[in-house]
Design an enzyme around this catalytic site. Structure first.
Site, mmCIF file in Angstrom:
data_model
loop_
_atom_site.group_PDB
_atom_site.id
_atom_site.type_symbol
_atom_site.label_atom_id
_atom_site.label_comp_id
_atom_site.label_asym_id
_atom_site.label_seq_id
_atom_site.Cartn_x
_atom_site.Cartn_y
_atom_site.Cartn_z
ATOM 1 N N CYS A 110 33.526 33.383 40.114
ATOM 2 C CA CYS A 110 32.275 33.627 39.408
ATOM 3 C C CYS A 110 31.666 32.319 38.889
ATOM 4 O O CYS A 110 31.291 31.461 39.665
ATOM 5 C CB CYS A 110 32.515 34.656 38.296
ATOM 6 S SG CYS A 110 31.031 35.439 37.646
ATOM 7 N N HIS A 111 31.565 32.140 37.570
ATOM 8 C CA HIS A 111 30.983 30.936 36.975
ATOM 9 C C HIS A 111 32.013 29.822 36.760
ATOM 10 O O HIS A 111 31.658 28.731 36.320
ATOM 11 C CB HIS A 111 30.318 31.278 35.640
ATOM 12 C CG HIS A 111 29.034 32.022 35.778
ATOM 13 N ND1 HIS A 111 28.986 33.357 36.080
ATOM 14 C CD2 HIS A 111 27.752 31.611 35.652
ATOM 15 C CE1 HIS A 111 27.719 33.751 36.133
ATOM 16 N NE2 HIS A 111 26.947 32.714 35.878
#
Length: 181
Positions: A110-111
């Site tokens: 994800c991030h």
């Protein structure tokens, strides 16, 4: 897949995406790995569950007190706040760079690749992330692709929680394989 004897660090702080911590940890422990949560400080860190605060997790070790050579692999959960709060910390950068210098497996979802950007380890690598990070990664010299899971010489990346089954499978494979030449 057996990871008996393998010790894995999960690096996270407040704002980690809950499922991106709980599912990889469960997969690692079911495979026999020993897991430690490393954070900016010891104590409780709070997760984020979609759009609200979620579970709390215990940070076993402070990142200032650990070295990459104490672990066989590193896992970086996402969430927006989590990597954004860690990425500029010098101890986080040192710790992450240690895994890459030793060619040990690293899994980021994800991030979480924001942390990899600030550690200076994405140039020349192919990886994926949450789509909003693609320009940040390209600007840092990475080859960003939109795929469920990408493996580049021990670096496992995925885009979002929906990709967790593929992410966990490849994470376990890379950790079982060990150091990459």
């Amino acid at each position: 897949m057996k990871l008996n004897g393998k010790k894995v660090a999960i690096l996270m702080t407040d704002g980690f995406e809950q499922v991106e911590y709980t599912e990889p940890r469960k997969a690692l422990e079911e495979a026999g790995a020993s897991v430690e949560v490393v954070s900016l400080k010891t104590g409780t860190v709070r997760g984020w569950n979609h759009t609200d605060w979620g579970l709390e997790a215990q940070a076993d070790r402070a990142v200032a007190d650990v070295q990459a050579d104490q672990y066989d692999a590193l896992v970086l959960p996402g969430g927006v706040m989590n990597p954004d709060n860690m990425r500029r910390d010098e101890n986080v950068q040192r710790f992450v760079r240690g895994f890459f210098a030793a060619n040990k497996p690293v899994a980021a979802i994800c991030h979480a690749p924001w942390t990899l950007i600030d550690a200076g380890v994405v140039a020349g690598r192919t990886l994926t992330s949450y789509p909003t990070l693609q320009m940040d990664l390209k600007n840092a010299g990475a080859n960003w692709v939109d795929q469920e899971v990408v493996v580049d010489n021990g670096l496992v990346t995925s885009r979002k929680p929906d990709d967790l089954p593929a992410f966990n499978r490849k994470m376990l494979e890379e950790i079982a394989e060990g150091v990459h030449a």
